[in-house]
Design a protein around this motif. Sequence first.
Motif, PDB file in Angstrom:
ATOM      1  N   SER A  51       0.851  -1.185   0.000  1.00 53.22           N
ATOM      2  CA  SER A  51       0.000   0.000   0.000  1.00 53.22           C
ATOM      3  C   SER A  51       0.888   1.236   0.000  1.00 53.22           C
ATOM      4  O   SER A  51       2.123   1.139  -0.070  1.00 53.22           O
ATOM      5  CB  SER A  51      -0.911   0.015   1.237  1.00 53.22           C
ATOM      6  OG  SER A  51      -0.155   0.336   2.394  1.00 53.22           O
ATOM      7  N   ALA A  71      -2.914  -2.395  -2.570  1.00 54.23           N
ATOM      8  CA  ALA A  71      -4.160  -2.348  -1.800  1.00 54.23           C
ATOM      9  C   ALA A  71      -4.376  -0.938  -1.237  1.00 54.23           C
ATOM     10  O   ALA A  71      -3.452  -0.115  -1.221  1.00 54.23           O
ATOM     11  CB  ALA A  71      -4.116  -3.373  -0.674  1.00 54.23           C
ATOM     12  N   PRO A  72      -5.579  -0.652  -0.742  1.00 52.48           N
ATOM     13  CA  PRO A  72      -5.881   0.692  -0.238  1.00 52.48           C
ATOM     14  C   PRO A  72      -5.101   1.088   1.012  1.00 52.48           C
ATOM     15  O   PRO A  72      -4.985   2.274   1.323  1.00 52.48           O
ATOM     16  CB  PRO A  72      -7.383   0.624   0.072  1.00 52.48           C
ATOM     17  CG  PRO A  72      -7.903  -0.513  -0.742  1.00 52.48           C
ATOM     18  CD  PRO A  72      -6.782  -1.497  -0.804  1.00 52.48           C
ATOM     19  N   ASP A  79      -7.524  -4.816   3.247  1.00 57.55           N
ATOM     20  CA  ASP A  79      -6.525  -5.104   2.216  1.00 57.55           C
ATOM     21  C   ASP A  79      -6.595  -6.557   1.764  1.00 57.55           C
ATOM     22  O   ASP A  79      -6.425  -6.859   0.574  1.00 57.55           O
ATOM     23  CB  ASP A  79      -5.123  -4.788   2.738  1.00 57.55           C
ATOM     24  CG  ASP A  79      -4.839  -3.292   2.785  1.00 57.55           C
ATOM     25  OD1 ASP A  79      -5.729  -2.497   2.406  1.00 57.55           O
ATOM     26  OD2 ASP A  79      -3.720  -2.926   3.203  1.00 57.55           O
ATOM     27  N   PHE A  82      -9.538  -6.930  -0.535  1.00 52.92           N
ATOM     28  CA  PHE A  82      -9.190  -6.334  -1.825  1.00 52.92           C
ATOM     29  C   PHE A  82      -8.333  -7.302  -2.645  1.00 52.92           C
ATOM     30  O   PHE A  82      -8.575  -7.513  -3.839  1.00 52.92           O
ATOM     31  CB  PHE A  82      -8.425  -5.027  -1.576  1.00 52.92           C
ATOM     32  CG  PHE A  82      -7.992  -4.290  -2.807  1.00 52.92           C
ATOM     33  CD1 PHE A  82      -8.819  -3.336  -3.384  1.00 52.92           C
ATOM     34  CD2 PHE A  82      -6.753  -4.532  -3.392  1.00 52.92           C
ATOM     35  CE1 PHE A  82      -8.418  -2.637  -4.523  1.00 52.92           C
ATOM     36  CE2 PHE A  82      -6.339  -3.851  -4.522  1.00 52.92           C
ATOM     37  CZ  PHE A  82      -7.179  -2.899  -5.095  1.00 52.92           C
ATOM     38  N   GLU A  85      -9.997 -10.534  -4.195  1.00 52.53           N
ATOM     39  CA  GLU A  85     -10.788 -10.326  -5.404  1.00 52.53           C
ATOM     40  C   GLU A  85      -9.937 -10.413  -6.671  1.00 52.53           C
ATOM     41  O   GLU A  85     -10.468 -10.460  -7.774  1.00 52.53           O
ATOM     42  CB  GLU A  85     -11.468  -8.963  -5.354  1.00 52.53           C
ATOM     43  CG  GLU A  85     -12.519  -8.831  -4.260  1.00 52.53           C
ATOM     44  CD  GLU A  85     -13.104  -7.441  -4.212  1.00 52.53           C
ATOM     45  OE1 GLU A  85     -12.585  -6.540  -4.910  1.00 52.53           O
ATOM     46  OE2 GLU A  85     -14.097  -7.242  -3.481  1.00 52.53           O
ATOM     47  N   ARG A  86      -8.619 -10.461  -6.497  1.00 49.66           N
ATOM     48  CA  ARG A  86      -7.708 -10.381  -7.635  1.00 49.66           C
ATOM     49  C   ARG A  86      -6.879 -11.632  -7.864  1.00 49.66           C
ATOM     50  O   ARG A  86      -5.970 -11.634  -8.692  1.00 49.66           O
ATOM     51  CB  ARG A  86      -6.800  -9.151  -7.455  1.00 49.66           C
ATOM     52  CG  ARG A  86      -7.573  -7.861  -7.689  1.00 49.66           C
ATOM     53  CD  ARG A  86      -6.982  -6.649  -6.982  1.00 49.66           C
ATOM     54  NE  ARG A  86      -7.759  -5.464  -7.353  1.00 49.66           N
ATOM     55  CZ  ARG A  86      -8.929  -5.134  -6.793  1.00 49.66           C
ATOM     56  NH1 ARG A  86      -9.446  -5.906  -5.846  1.00 49.66           N
ATOM     57  NH2 ARG A  86      -9.578  -4.056  -7.191  1.00 49.66           N
ATOM     58  N   ASP A 165     -14.893 -10.787   0.450  1.00 57.30           N
ATOM     59  CA  ASP A 165     -13.989 -10.439   1.535  1.00 57.30           C
ATOM     60  C   ASP A 165     -14.422 -11.029   2.864  1.00 57.30           C
ATOM     61  O   ASP A 165     -13.986 -10.588   3.918  1.00 57.30           O
ATOM     62  CB  ASP A 165     -13.855  -8.916   1.668  1.00 57.30           C
ATOM     63  CG  ASP A 165     -15.188  -8.246   1.938  1.00 57.30           C
ATOM     64  OD1 ASP A 165     -15.168  -7.043   2.253  1.00 57.30           O
ATOM     65  OD2 ASP A 165     -16.230  -8.909   1.808  1.00 57.30           O
TER      66      ASP A 165
END
Length: 217
Positions: A51, A71-72, A79, A82, A85-86, A165
């Motif tokens: 991040s 990540a955010p 995180d 997030f 999802e990838r 998540d």
Amino acid sequence: MDALLMCGGRGTRLDTAVEKPLVELCGRSMFDRVVDALRDSCVNTTYAVVSEHSARTRARARERGVRVIDAPGEGYVADLGFALERVDRPVVTVVSDLPLLQARHVDDLVAAADGGSCTACVPVSLKRRLGASIDDSLVFDYRGTDVCPTGLGVVAPAPPESTPDSVSTSDPVTTPNSASTPDHSEPDSTVYLSTDDALALNVNRPTDIELAEDRCA
């Protein structure tokens, strides 16, 4: 199977001059130690989840040929959600402050998960015996014993009704070298209970660095 190496936090409790994953133990950073353990394990590809708080760790990941997910930086759970999802699941997840991690720990956990979710935990009494720091907010009861997650786990594919998540850190149990039956209150998750000192040492405070250095190679 791939792995998500979580290293996007602020690391404020450790209070060091470098980003937490880059803290060195016996001449090697915690980040490098965990990456090497993952590469020696059954993991195919490691993704460093970084991040804005870990720009130098991002650079080190690229130097090591580790793929990066930006990540955010809004906390571990956000995180991780997030990152999940990838990537494809099941996927190994591990924190960067578990520097004594070895390939066998990863392989044993993946075998115990058997395609499902699994969280590696240790007894709180083990951490106390070692003098390791304990995050009381993560402690939960398993069959009359206080245990806590190590930061190593496997996340299975989400069932259709679940959100991407939705990750549990206090799941039912499968102990190593046993044929115990998991608690089916969470049928897609188990806890892998270990008494290995190496999994009980998360480096969250300066005193943890000394404990880990006493045991690192």
